[in-house]
Design a protein around this motif. Structure first.
Motif, short mmCIF file in Angstrom:
data_model
loop_
_atom_site.label_atom_id
_atom_site.label_comp_id
_atom_site.label_asym_id
_atom_site.label_seq_id
_atom_site.Cartn_x
_atom_site.Cartn_y
_atom_site.Cartn_z
N LYS A 89 0.81 -1.21 0.00
CA LYS A 89 0.00 0.00 0.00
C LYS A 89 0.85 1.27 0.00
N VAL A 90 2.14 1.12 -0.31
CA VAL A 90 3.05 2.27 -0.30
C VAL A 90 3.10 2.93 -1.67
N THR A 91 3.02 4.25 -1.67
CA THR A 91 3.28 5.05 -2.85
C THR A 91 4.17 6.22 -2.44
N THR A 92 4.64 7.00 -3.39
CA THR A 92 5.57 8.08 -3.07
C THR A 92 5.16 9.38 -3.76
N GLU A 93 5.71 10.49 -3.27
CA GLU A 93 5.56 11.78 -3.92
C GLU A 93 6.71 12.68 -3.50
N TYR A 94 6.95 13.71 -4.30
CA TYR A 94 7.99 14.68 -4.00
C TYR A 94 7.41 15.87 -3.25
N PRO A 95 8.01 16.29 -2.15
CA PRO A 95 7.69 17.61 -1.61
C PRO A 95 8.41 18.67 -2.44
N THR A 96 8.15 19.92 -2.18
CA THR A 96 8.84 20.99 -2.90
C THR A 96 9.79 21.72 -1.96
N PRO A 97 10.84 22.32 -2.49
CA PRO A 97 11.75 23.07 -1.62
C PRO A 97 11.09 24.29 -1.00
N GLY A 98 10.08 24.85 -1.66
CA GLY A 98 9.37 25.97 -1.06
C GLY A 98 8.61 25.54 0.17
N GLN A 99 7.98 24.38 0.10
CA GLN A 99 7.30 23.83 1.27
C GLN A 99 8.30 23.55 2.39
N SER A 100 9.44 23.01 2.00
CA SER A 100 10.46 22.68 3.00
C SER A 100 10.98 23.94 3.69
N ALA A 101 11.23 24.98 2.89
CA ALA A 101 11.72 26.24 3.47
C ALA A 101 10.71 26.84 4.43
N ALA A 102 9.43 26.74 4.08
CA ALA A 102 8.39 27.28 4.95
C ALA A 102 8.30 26.51 6.26
N ARG A 103 8.83 25.30 6.27
CA ARG A 103 8.78 24.45 7.45
C ARG A 103 10.19 24.22 8.03
N LYS A 104 11.02 25.25 7.91
CA LYS A 104 12.36 25.23 8.51
C LYS A 104 13.21 24.08 7.97
N ARG A 105 13.14 23.87 6.67
CA ARG A 105 13.91 22.83 5.96
C ARG A 105 13.66 21.45 6.59
N VAL A 106 12.41 21.14 6.77
CA VAL A 106 12.04 19.90 7.45
C VAL A 106 12.56 18.66 6.73
N TRP A 107 12.69 18.73 5.39
CA TRP A 107 13.16 17.55 4.65
C TRP A 107 14.67 17.53 4.47
N GLY A 108 15.37 18.50 5.00
CA GLY A 108 16.82 18.52 4.84
C GLY A 108 17.21 18.77 3.40
N SER A 109 18.29 18.15 2.98
CA SER A 109 18.84 18.39 1.64
C SER A 109 18.00 17.71 0.56
N PHE A 110 17.82 18.42 -0.55
CA PHE A 110 17.17 17.87 -1.73
C PHE A 110 18.20 17.41 -2.77
N SER A 111 19.47 17.60 -2.51
CA SER A 111 20.51 17.29 -3.47
C SER A 111 20.66 15.79 -3.67
N THR A 112 20.82 15.39 -4.93
CA THR A 112 21.00 13.98 -5.27
C THR A 112 22.15 13.86 -6.24
N GLY A 113 23.30 13.49 -5.73
CA GLY A 113 24.50 13.32 -6.54
C GLY A 113 25.57 12.72 -5.66
N GLY A 114 26.63 12.22 -6.26
CA GLY A 114 27.68 11.61 -5.47
C GLY A 114 27.22 10.36 -4.74
N SER A 115 26.17 9.74 -5.27
CA SER A 115 25.61 8.51 -4.68
C SER A 115 25.24 8.71 -3.21
N ILE A 116 24.66 9.87 -2.90
CA ILE A 116 24.29 10.17 -1.51
C ILE A 116 22.81 9.97 -1.24
N GLY A 117 22.02 9.65 -2.28
CA GLY A 117 20.58 9.62 -2.13
C GLY A 117 20.09 8.86 -0.91
#
Length: 737
Positions: A89-117
């Motif tokens: 029953k699992v599905t996924t979605e992306y939050p937006t960086p604007g939403q994250s900024a409004a919530r004190k960067r609640v999701w942390g980094s959005f960067s995906t590179g250097g195999s850090i995902g």
């Protein structure tokens, strides 16, 4: 009309009005609080990463980008594991960086590179899942008026063990939203995983297979127009003028706009009409002095940097290399080179922007939504809270979509057409000739032996580009780019920010330095990054040293690796699997290589044959990887196999040359890639040793070329010293079938 309902669901309302049941945690707090935070459909959040709907559907929010590497599924597995939810029953979605900024960067980094995902966010997303589970269990215990210690959660159901009573996550979610989150959260030991660590099917495969998946190139908004762009063909050049009158009246054309100092774009009702008009538009460029630069002039400049008398940054050193070389019984020298290379993602760069005086939004595939968000705010001139990035699936990234240049262009165009959404799509030619290329370097290696053929010294002088000097100069350390030494860095944590990516050999006297020389062609992070050239240089030269000493290449390496057991373990694994200790079949030749990159230990053994002196058939590659911890072993195998497609394409086809200051390769007819029939069988040994989290998508690229080229030497006795030129200089790849 496709108005992207996926994107609409990603927006959510922060408020207190309840619509249906569900669980939510506090505003701006990652792991909980009494305030209900609701999605657009009214469903409360479990926390920043999880929404539980009344029907028990679990929506896991993933801030990292998915571009084929499997991060979306891997992170969802980690959250679901700690949450103890029903995976079906699992599905996924992306939050937006604007939403994250409004919530004190609640999701942390959005960067995906250097195999850090996965590895850079695994701890806090696991904590998010575990916290939500504990709150759900506490809510059920409160409702039943029983001790929470008597309740357990599994498969989205909470059970009161003594009585056998049960309740689903969806039914208890609203009450759980008001439970104070626990202060202490214990994460599972990986040995107890039931969802994570298992070879589950990817969550995005179905939509990709059916064509339902939305990529940036698919975005459609009401009233949307399309833009084609042309930038100065010489990097650093300027747009001097254009004659708009020549295309006035062409069908569908709406506007011609200047984009920054160096580009011009045509906006039309369809992209093809925009491109056709742009190709007709007379444009005058100010190409500047860079128009005099060629691959030959760049190579000459880099060659000068190989002189030990030239200044250089020292990245790794011990003993006295110069004295050891001067007193050596035997000295071996070699010079290698690595060209500019393009990312060549299947989906050309694109972004759709909608600008009004009160809001600027962008829909795009990006590897760093926060950086794109920052650029959007800066270029639009609006406060960040009036901007946002809606992230869609990437049709290939490989590091190129870390750079926000195409987002900047899209916003600049949209500003000149306020109130109208405009999709900017680069042509393939624009994409190929305006990349952020793999850095060009040369390397001179010197090895010294004593009278008993023991290696006593290695000097490795790298001359060439620094990626970080171009894209993030603030991370340089007194002018030095530590990332240049990826794969050959010293032991310890001095270079932890690059992976770590340590040298796997102990040599009495060592000097690895970098003469930084940055041509005008812009560098960027390219899948595997600096480990590509460093692995190529070092591992091919290790073979040279072994043969010069009259020793088996595997045995030679092993003597230098006693203090590097994890490096040695993956090397031994591929040697054993390929049958190194036994004679190869008639006409088959073998080569090996090992490295550490982006936190993981990797090795490869290749089996090849050569006919007519230059036709190479790569029959088989055995790869081993120790990433410490594995979230989805099936996906690790796929990423390793895919990395060899990329690495061998770079070896046999991937060279970008410069003439008159511009890139000569403009499409896939001049910048080829491996075909299915040319690819060898790839056997992957996944051997996680535990205790750390390494990358997966990139590290094994770095051993692709040296393993094959060392086998080429075994077959022909000839050394190939420049990656990307084998197709025309020495070797031609032929079908492996």
């Amino acid at each position: 009309m496709n108005h992207l309902p996926r994107l609409d669901r990603r927006t959510f309302v922060i408020g207190t009005a309840a619509v249906g049941g569900g669980l939510a945690l506090g505003f701006g707090v990652p792991f909980g609080g009494p305030t209900v935070v609701r999605a657009a459909d009214g469903t409360p959040e479990v926390n920043a990463w999880v929404v539980i709907r009344p029907d028990d559907t679990v929506v896991i929010r993933i801030a990292r980008s998915e571009m084929g590497q499997g991060t979306l599924t891997g992170l969802a597995q980690l959250v679901a594991e700690e949450l103890e939810c029903d995976w079906s029953k699992v599905t996924t979605e992306y939050p937006t960086p604007g939403q994250s900024a409004a919530r004190k960067r609640v999701w942390g980094s959005f960067s995906t590179g250097g195999s850090i995902g996965v590895r850079a966010s695994q701890q806090y997303v696991r904590k998010g899942g575990a916290t939500a589970r504990m709150m759900l269990v506490q809510a059920a215990a409160n409702e039943w008026n029983v001790p929470v210690t008597e309740c357990t959660a599994a498969n989205s159901v909470i059970t009161h063990t003594p009585s056998g009573r049960t309740i689903s996550f969806g039914k208890v979610a609203e009450a759980a939203a008001r439970v104070e989150p626990p202060v202490e959260v214990k994460l599972k030991d990986p040995k107890d995983w039931k969802i994570a660590g298992k070879p589950l099917k990817r969550l995005d495969t179905s939509d990709k297979t059916t064509g339902k998946m939305i990529y940036g190139i698919d975005v459609k908004l009401p009233g949307m127009l399309n833009a084609a762009i042309k930038d100065c063909p010489v990097f650093g050049g300027k747009l001097k003028s254009f004659d708009e009158a020549k295309i006035t009246g062409m069908k569908g054309v709406k506007k011609v706009v200047r984009v920054g100092d160096s580009a011009v774009a045509v906006v039309a009702d369809t992209w093809w009409r925009a491109k056709t008009a742009l190709d007709t538009l007379p444009v005058v460029w100010d190409e500047g002095d860079n128009a005099k630069v060629s691959s030959a002039s760049i190579a000459k400049w880099l060659e000068e940097g190989l002189d030990p008398a030239q200044p250089a940054f020292v990245g790794n050193a011990n003993g006295d290399a110069q004295a050891a070389i001067a007193s050596a019984a035997k000295k071996i020298e070699a010079v290698y080179g690595y060209p500019h290379q393009n990312h060549a993602a299947l989906e050309p760069l694109n972004a759709t922007a909608l600008y009004t005086p009160d809001k600027c939004e962008v829909w795009t595939g990006t590897q760093d939504a926060e950086l794109a968000y920052t650029v959007t705010a800066k270029v639009s001139g609006l406060p960040p809270e009036k901007c946002d990035i809606h992230k869609v699936m990437l049709g290939g990234g490989f590091g190129r979509r870390n750079a926000p240049d195409y987002v900047r262009q899209a916003v600049l165009i949209a500003k000149q057409m306020p109130g109208t959404p405009v999709k900017l799509l680069w042509s393939r030619e624009e994409d190929m000739t305006h990349g952020k290329y793999h850095p060009v370097t040369q390397c001179k290696l010197t090895g010294a032996f004593d009278a008993d053929n023991n290696l006593t010294c290695l000097h490795m002088r790298i001359s060439g580009q620094s990626v970080f000097a171009s894209i993030t100069p603030q991370v340089l350390k007194d002018g030095m780019d530590p990332f240049t030494f990826q794969g050959v860095a010293p032991t310890g944590e001095a270079f932890a920010s690059i992976g770590p990516a340590r040298l796997g050999y102990t040599i009495p006297h060592l000097l690895i330095d970098h003469s930084m020389r940055n041509p005008h062609v812009p560098p960027g992070v390219w899948r595997g990054v600096n480990g590509n050239q460093n692995g190529f240089y070092l591992e091919c030269f290790m073979d040279e040293l072994a043969h010069a000493a009259g020793q088996d290449p595997l045995a030679f390496r092993r003597k230098l690796m006693a203090d590097h057991p994890k490096h040695l373990a993956v090397l031994n694994a591929v040697a054993e699997r390929v049958g190194w200790s036994k004679p190869a079949p008639q006409g088959i030749f073998r080569g090996i290589a090992q490295q550490m990159g982006l936190g993981s230990y990797v090795a490869a053994a290749a089996e090849i044959s050569v006919t007519d002196g230059n036709k190479i058939k790569v029959h088989r590659i055995v790869a081993a990887i120790d990433p410490g911890t594995v979230v989805n072993p099936a996906q690790v195998e796929r990423q390793v196999a895919g990395s060899f497609v990329y690495g061998l394409s770079a070896l046999f086809y991937g060279e970008c040359t410069v003439k008159d200051g511009r890139i000569e390769q403009t499409n896939f007819d001049t910048y080829n890639s491996m075909r299915i029939s040319e690819m060898p069988k790839v056997e992957t040994i996944v051997m996680p040793s535990g205790g750390f989290w390494g990358g997966v998508g990139e590290p094994t690229i770095t051993v692709a070329a040296p393993a094959v080229l060392n086998a080429c030497f075994a077959a022909t006795g000839k050394r190939i010293t420049s990656n990307g030129k084998t197709r025309e200089a020495v070797m031609k790849i032929v079908d492996a079938s």
